[in-house]
Design an enzyme around this catalytic site. Structure first.
Site, PDB file in Angstrom:
ATOM      1  N   VAL A 173       0.896  -1.162   0.000  1.00 20.46           N
ATOM      2  CA  VAL A 173       0.000   0.000   0.000  1.00 20.46           C
ATOM      3  C   VAL A 173       0.933   1.211   0.000  1.00 20.46           C
ATOM      4  O   VAL A 173       1.523   1.550   1.028  1.00 20.46           O
ATOM      5  CB  VAL A 173      -0.927   0.006   1.230  1.00 20.46           C
ATOM      6  CG1 VAL A 173      -1.786   1.261   1.247  1.00 20.46           C
ATOM      7  CG2 VAL A 173      -1.814  -1.246   1.226  1.00 20.46           C
ATOM      8  N   PRO A 174       1.129   1.841  -1.160  1.00 24.50           N
ATOM      9  CA  PRO A 174       2.302   2.704  -1.398  1.00 24.50           C
ATOM     10  C   PRO A 174       2.236   4.102  -0.800  1.00 24.50           C
ATOM     11  O   PRO A 174       2.131   5.106  -1.506  1.00 24.50           O
ATOM     12  CB  PRO A 174       2.349   2.763  -2.931  1.00 24.50           C
ATOM     13  CG  PRO A 174       0.911   2.659  -3.342  1.00 24.50           C
ATOM     14  CD  PRO A 174       0.292   1.703  -2.364  1.00 24.50           C
ATOM     15  N   CYS A 175       2.380   4.200   0.514  1.00 23.32           N
ATOM     16  CA  CYS A 175       2.419   5.512   1.155  1.00 23.32           C
ATOM     17  C   CYS A 175       3.692   6.284   0.781  1.00 23.32           C
ATOM     18  O   CYS A 175       3.758   7.500   0.986  1.00 23.32           O
ATOM     19  CB  CYS A 175       2.276   5.386   2.665  1.00 23.32           C
ATOM     20  SG  CYS A 175       3.464   4.283   3.455  1.00 23.32           S
ATOM     21  N   HIS A 176       4.685   5.578   0.209  1.00 25.52           N
ATOM     22  CA  HIS A 176       5.898   6.284  -0.218  1.00 25.52           C
ATOM     23  C   HIS A 176       5.620   7.213  -1.393  1.00 25.52           C
ATOM     24  O   HIS A 176       6.430   8.090  -1.695  1.00 25.52           O
ATOM     25  CB  HIS A 176       6.997   5.285  -0.598  1.00 25.52           C
ATOM     26  CG  HIS A 176       6.658   4.395  -1.744  1.00 25.52           C
ATOM     27  ND1 HIS A 176       5.935   3.230  -1.592  1.00 25.52           N
ATOM     28  CD2 HIS A 176       6.929   4.490  -3.079  1.00 25.52           C
ATOM     29  CE1 HIS A 176       5.791   2.636  -2.776  1.00 25.52           C
ATOM     30  NE2 HIS A 176       6.377   3.386  -3.682  1.00 25.52           N
TER      31      HIS A 176
END
Length: 205
Positions: A173-176
């Site tokens: 889940v790409p919070c970056h």
């Protein structure tokens, strides 16, 4: 019930190859018996990546946790035992598909993850934010402000940052992919160096 961790306790750490092999066989049997008896609620394993070792943990529903080494794996496992179930065990085979997809992502051959997710460690607005993040495309970034607006709470920029900082499934889940409005990195659970590596990997594709 006592939490089951990988390996022998300190006093029983093997100092001979034969002992190590015996403990390995014992662990494999324990893993098999736990699965056959429906006693294994959380399986976990580690994988080596360009951003360091990662811990993957899954329930029957799906991947429930991905943790960076800087979070301290023992602490993460203890939290899983408290919040999900104390019946957890190192069971690498149960996480083969997730580990393979993580490897493919870092090799640059995978842009989306296709593993079931168990969202139980997040709820409310934080879950709303994370579900939105799951739809941000590979190589695309959004600002915290944009994410707040997209989730229907344009003033909740700080809460978006908190949701990213407590994301139980980073990378998948790409919070970056969430940055400050001025383009600077902001924070990241895995550290800013890891965030740079992830963004650089995607930018180079």
């Amino acid at each position: 019930m006592t939490t089951i961790f990988e390996g022998a306790p300190p006093a029983l750490q093997p100092d001979q190859p034969e002992e190590a092999a015996a403990l390995s066989r014992l662990h494999a049997r324990l893993e098999t018996d736990a699965a056959a008896s429906d006693l294994l609620d959380v399986a976990y394993r580690t994988v080596d990546t360009p951003v360091g070792a990662l811990l993957l943990a899954a329930t029957r529903e799906g991947l429930v946790r991905l943790a960076f080494e800087r979070e301290d794996f023992d602490t993460v496992l203890e939290a899983l035992a408290a919040r999900v179930s104390p019946r957890l065990l190192a069971s690498p085979a149960r996480l083969d598909a997730a580990a393979r997809q993580v490897d493919e992502y870092f090799a640059g051959t995978r842009r989306t993850f296709d593993v079931p997710l168990d969202w139980r460690l997040t709820k409310g607005f934080r879950r709303t934010v994370l579900e939105h993040l799951a739809g941000i495309g590979y190589g695309v970034t959004e600002s915290y402000t944009q994410v707040a607006a997209a989730t229907g709470s344009p003033r909740a920029v700080r809460a978006v940052g908190t949701a990213c900082a407590t994301n139980p499934l980073p990378i998948v889940v790409p919070c970056h992919r969430v940055l400050r409005s001025d383009g600077s990195l902001g924070g990241y659970l895995g550290g800013l160096d890891a965030k740079r590596v992830l963004l650089g990997l995607e930018a180079a594709a």
